[in-house]
Design an enzyme around this catalytic site. Structure first.
Site, PDB file in Angstrom:
ATOM      1  N   CYS A  73      36.172  34.076  18.009  1.00 35.18           N
ATOM      2  CA  CYS A  73      35.345  34.896  18.891  1.00 35.18           C
ATOM      3  C   CYS A  73      35.356  36.337  18.392  1.00 35.18           C
ATOM      4  O   CYS A  73      36.417  36.905  18.141  1.00 35.18           O
ATOM      5  CB  CYS A  73      35.899  34.836  20.315  1.00 35.18           C
ATOM      6  SG  CYS A  73      35.097  36.003  21.421  1.00 35.18           S
ATOM      7  N   CYS A  79      38.371  41.936  24.407  1.00 33.84           N
ATOM      8  CA  CYS A  79      38.429  41.147  25.644  1.00 33.84           C
ATOM      9  C   CYS A  79      39.883  40.920  26.056  1.00 33.84           C
ATOM     10  O   CYS A  79      40.759  40.699  25.229  1.00 33.84           O
ATOM     11  CB  CYS A  79      37.734  39.812  25.393  1.00 33.84           C
ATOM     12  SG  CYS A  79      37.820  38.694  26.777  1.00 33.84           S
ATOM     13  N   CYS A  82      41.810  36.351  25.690  1.00 40.57           N
ATOM     14  CA  CYS A  82      42.594  35.637  24.674  1.00 40.57           C
ATOM     15  C   CYS A  82      43.486  36.625  23.946  1.00 40.57           C
ATOM     16  O   CYS A  82      43.014  37.415  23.140  1.00 40.57           O
ATOM     17  CB  CYS A  82      41.672  35.013  23.636  1.00 40.57           C
ATOM     18  SG  CYS A  82      40.667  33.681  24.248  1.00 40.57           S
ATOM     19  N   CYS A 165      31.585  32.595  25.947  1.00 36.22           N
ATOM     20  CA  CYS A 165      33.037  32.494  25.787  1.00 36.22           C
ATOM     21  C   CYS A 165      33.412  31.120  25.233  1.00 36.22           C
ATOM     22  O   CYS A 165      32.930  30.095  25.707  1.00 36.22           O
ATOM     23  CB  CYS A 165      33.713  32.711  27.138  1.00 36.22           C
ATOM     24  SG  CYS A 165      35.469  32.356  27.099  1.00 36.22           S
ATOM     25  N   TYR A 325      52.431  23.544  48.104  1.00 35.34           N
ATOM     26  CA  TYR A 325      51.323  24.263  47.458  1.00 35.34           C
ATOM     27  C   TYR A 325      50.356  23.215  46.884  1.00 35.34           C
ATOM     28  O   TYR A 325      50.122  23.155  45.687  1.00 35.34           O
ATOM     29  CB  TYR A 325      51.821  25.203  46.359  1.00 35.34           C
ATOM     30  CG  TYR A 325      52.908  26.157  46.793  1.00 35.34           C
ATOM     31  CD1 TYR A 325      52.592  27.419  47.303  1.00 35.34           C
ATOM     32  CD2 TYR A 325      54.260  25.788  46.733  1.00 35.34           C
ATOM     33  CE1 TYR A 325      53.585  28.284  47.711  1.00 35.34           C
ATOM     34  CE2 TYR A 325      55.260  26.655  47.149  1.00 35.34           C
ATOM     35  CZ  TYR A 325      54.920  27.903  47.634  1.00 35.34           C
ATOM     36  OH  TYR A 325      55.907  28.759  48.033  1.00 35.34           O
ATOM     37  N   GLU A 346      49.462  23.385  52.245  1.00 38.71           N
ATOM     38  CA  GLU A 346      48.583  24.309  51.520  1.00 38.71           C
ATOM     39  C   GLU A 346      48.014  25.330  52.505  1.00 38.71           C
ATOM     40  O   GLU A 346      47.688  24.996  53.638  1.00 38.71           O
ATOM     41  CB  GLU A 346      47.459  23.484  50.873  1.00 38.71           C
ATOM     42  CG  GLU A 346      46.239  24.242  50.444  1.00 38.71           C
ATOM     43  CD  GLU A 346      46.486  25.284  49.349  1.00 38.71           C
ATOM     44  OE1 GLU A 346      47.196  24.994  48.365  1.00 38.71           O
ATOM     45  OE2 GLU A 346      45.968  26.410  49.514  1.00 38.71           O
ATOM     46  N   ASP A 391      54.642  23.610  43.395  1.00 36.42           N
ATOM     47  CA  ASP A 391      53.736  24.172  42.374  1.00 36.42           C
ATOM     48  C   ASP A 391      53.134  25.476  42.903  1.00 36.42           C
ATOM     49  O   ASP A 391      51.959  25.538  43.233  1.00 36.42           O
ATOM     50  CB  ASP A 391      52.637  23.121  42.093  1.00 36.42           C
ATOM     51  CG  ASP A 391      51.637  23.584  41.046  1.00 36.42           C
ATOM     52  OD1 ASP A 391      51.896  24.584  40.365  1.00 36.42           O
ATOM     53  OD2 ASP A 391      50.592  22.914  40.904  1.00 36.42           O
ATOM     54  N   CYS A 418      53.450  28.256  36.673  1.00 36.75           N
ATOM     55  CA  CYS A 418      52.602  28.928  35.673  1.00 36.75           C
ATOM     56  C   CYS A 418      53.198  30.278  35.304  1.00 36.75           C
ATOM     57  O   CYS A 418      52.554  31.082  34.636  1.00 36.75           O
ATOM     58  CB  CYS A 418      51.175  29.067  36.180  1.00 36.75           C
ATOM     59  SG  CYS A 418      51.071  29.878  37.773  1.00 36.75           S
TER      60      CYS A 418
HETATM   61  N1  SAH Z   1      49.295  21.753  43.237  1.00 36.15           N
HETATM   62  C1  SAH Z   1      47.915  22.177  43.230  1.00 36.15           C
HETATM   63  C2  SAH Z   1      47.703  23.654  43.528  1.00 36.15           C
HETATM   64  C3  SAH Z   1      48.570  24.640  42.806  1.00 36.15           C
HETATM   65  S1  SAH Z   1      48.035  26.309  42.862  1.00 36.15           S
HETATM   66  C4  SAH Z   1      47.232  21.775  41.961  1.00 36.15           C
HETATM   67  O1  SAH Z   1      47.870  21.415  40.974  1.00 36.15           O
HETATM   68  O2  SAH Z   1      46.005  21.800  41.926  1.00 36.15           O
HETATM   69  C5  SAH Z   1      48.913  27.001  44.166  1.00 36.15           C
HETATM   70  C6  SAH Z   1      48.325  26.715  45.517  1.00 36.15           C
HETATM   71  O3  SAH Z   1      49.186  27.318  46.482  1.00 36.15           O
HETATM   72  C7  SAH Z   1      46.930  27.279  45.781  1.00 36.15           C
HETATM   73  O4  SAH Z   1      46.114  26.246  46.261  1.00 36.15           O
HETATM   74  C8  SAH Z   1      47.164  28.347  46.875  1.00 36.15           C
HETATM   75  O5  SAH Z   1      46.088  28.421  47.787  1.00 36.15           O
HETATM   76  C9  SAH Z   1      48.408  27.840  47.545  1.00 36.15           C
HETATM   77  N2  SAH Z   1      49.296  28.819  48.221  1.00 36.15           N
HETATM   78  C10 SAH Z   1      49.594  30.081  47.830  1.00 36.15           C
HETATM   79  N3  SAH Z   1      50.531  30.618  48.626  1.00 36.15           N
HETATM   80  C11 SAH Z   1      50.855  29.669  49.561  1.00 36.15           C
HETATM   81  C12 SAH Z   1      51.772  29.612  50.644  1.00 36.15           C
HETATM   82  N4  SAH Z   1      52.546  30.648  50.926  1.00 36.15           N
HETATM   83  N5  SAH Z   1      51.844  28.482  51.369  1.00 36.15           N
HETATM   84  C13 SAH Z   1      51.046  27.419  51.068  1.00 36.15           C
HETATM   85  N6  SAH Z   1      50.168  27.412  50.042  1.00 36.15           N
HETATM   86  C14 SAH Z   1      50.063  28.521  49.293  1.00 36.15           C
END
Ligand code: SAH
Length: 483
Positions: A73, A79, A82, A165, A325, A346, A391, A418
């Site tokens: 790119c 940018c 990346c 992109c 999450y 969630e 997560d 992440c």
């Molecule tokens: N496990 C899912 C989402 C992971 S991303 C997947 O793999 O697709 C993290 C998620 O946590 C998001 O959807 C976000 O909206 C949610 N989130 C963020 N803070 C939170 C909290 N305090 N309690 C519940 N959910 C939350």
């Protein structure tokens, strides 16, 4: 030796910083040089001097590193997207593996021998391009007042015009060009962050990798539902794009960096996008995804990630699993195919609605989804879990969430992260409260960037736990650092 702004130095790049910059040293003094690659010898101009380090700008590559590759790119230097395009993909993977290892040792306090024992080789991509299923393009003007869209330059909100992109779907370019031509022809204004005026803020495009479906959302600066000027012309042109199934408008009148507002209106088609993920190349799971719901951005790697989570969960069929999450319930449904019962938690209500719908549409009757904060719900609703999957977003888990996880006494916790720095912090707490680190597996969800996903498995250690249960205190709380 003391350096001053504008000094030119010649340095060998020995390492890569957490934001991708090359790291070189002169007599112990550290110099960070953006765009320099590990192994390069470069001439760099000092830009900013601190007491023990300085930031420099790459002036010339004197001897290129054997890890240096030609970037695909032409915007990669400006940018902010990346950071690693000039580094060979193999070396990118090695960098990510090391970054996780170092964070677990330095921040998590784990012994390096333990990490080397439990850490598996990182899972990379076969073709590390065109992988993203979601892109959010800010809208603005060029110097001549023509509407443009593209990406923010690193660490700024200046827009670099680029509709092409190489991480995104190949159809995005055509969509963006239709929208820009429409804006120009109808004098539709672009949002200006400084004044809070102008209409179009962002263009969000989502693609279904297997379904081929496309959703376009216009994020506009308006409190109320509006009819766009010559809306039918815009909708007609976009609806001809192959796979287009959804055109939406999202209202965001706030002076904020948060991209999406609360209200969504469908202009054409359906209000969501569908996609499929495969459990071990066998069972297909179909997902409905609303504009505001989170969905992993790299679908090919997501399948690998979730299948590894399923393998590590080691379910026999009777288990009660909590998926914290849970987003639209993707991991929950991978688990529900094998577990006794799965609970998801969630905070985004639309995502919870999607999760319930997805469970129903895929024929599951062993799932339940709670809408709210994990830290509130888990404390109240969960007495005992066999396996917990967690997560969280980049900032990791709050103290109350980790404390409630320990109280639920799961045999195993699979932590998907992440951000390996907050992962390391949270693992330290869990491992100080009766758990042992068993496995670390990196999965590269974000090639060409410094980001990486990590799966960690921790299991109850053999030491008696009963006496420690009531004393669980999060390290951030101990130090008074809690956010
Ligand atoms: N496990 C899912 C989402 C992971 S991303 C997947 O793999 O697709 C993290 C998620 O946590 C998001 O959807 C976000 O909206 C949610 N989130 C963020 N803070 C939170 C909290 N305090 N309690 C519940 N959910 C939350």
């Amino acid at each position: 030796m003391r350096y001053n702004k504008n000094d030119l130095v010649t340095i060998t790049i020995e390492d890569i910083g957490h934001d991708g910059a090359g790291i070189g040293k002169i007599e112990g003094f550290i110099i960070f040089t953006k765009d320099a690659v590990i192994g390069d010898i470069v001439r760099a101009r000092i830009m900013k001097v601190k007491s023990s380090f300085a930031y420099a700008k790459l002036e010339e590559v004197v001897t290129p590193s054997s890890f240096r590759v030609i970037p695909l790119c032409s915007f990669h230097r400006q940018c902010g997207g990346c950071q690693l395009q000039t580094l060979s993909y193999e070396k990118q993977l090695e960098y990510k593996q090391n970054k996780i290892r170092n964070n677990l040792i330095r921040i998590g306090g784990f012994a390096s021998d333990l990490i080397d024992n439990v850490m598996q080789p990182i899972v990379g991509m076969e073709e590390p391009w065109f992988y993203r299923n979601k892109a959010q393009y800010p809208v603005g003007y060029d110097k001549l007042g023509k509407p443009i869209t593209g990406f923010y330059a690193g660490r700024t909100h200046d827009i670099i015009a680029n509709t092409d992109c190489l991480l995104g779907d190949k159809r995005n370019k055509e969509i963006l060009e239709i929208v820009l031509a429409y804006m120009k022809a109808n004098q539709i204004t672009a949002y200006d962050e400084k004044t809070g005026t102008g209409l179009f803020r962002h263009i969000l495009i989502r693609n279904g990798f297997y379904s081929g479906e496309v959703m376009v959302s216009f994020i506009v600066n308006s409190k109320h539902k509006i009819e766009l000027k010559k809306q039918h012309e815009l909708v007609e042109a976009l609806s001809k794009i192959p796979g287009m199934t959804s055109i939406c408008i999202n209202l965001n009148p706030e002076r904020t960096n948060v991209i999406m507002g609360n209200e969504v209106h469908v202009l054409w088609g359906q209000g969501f996008i569908n996609d499929t993920l495969h459990v071990n190349n066998e069972r297909k799971l179909n997902f409905q995804i609303s504009p505001k719901s989170f969905y992993q951005v790299n679908p090919r790697q997501t399948e690998k990630l979730y299948n590894l989570v399923l393998e590590y969960a080691d379910l026999k069929g009777f288990e009660t699993v909590w998926d914290l999450y849970s987003g639209i319930g993707t991991i929950s449904l991978f688990m529900a195919a094998v577990a006794g019962k799965v609970y998801g938690v969630e905070v985004i209500k639309e995502a919870v609605d999607d999760a319930r719908m997805n469970a129903h549409n895929n024929g599951f009757d062993n799932t339940e989804f709670y809408s709210g904060n994990v830290e509130d719900i888990l404390t109240v609703k969960c007495d005992k879990a066999d396996v917990i999957i967690v997560d969280p977003p980049r900032k990791g888990c709050e103290a109350r969430c980790l404390e409630a996880m320990i109280k639920a006494k799961p045999d195993r916790i699979i932590y998907v992260s992440c951000d390996s720095a907050t992962l390391a912090r949270d693992l330290q707490f869990l491992c100080n409260n009766g758990y042992e680190l068993k496995r670390v597996q990196a999965v590269d969800q974000f090639p060409q960037t410094v980001h990486v996903e990590t799966i960690c498995v921790i299991a109850k250690s053999n030491v008696s736990q009963a006496s420690r249960d009531d004393e669980a205190i999060h390290p951030a709380k101990q130090k008074g650092l809690e956010e």
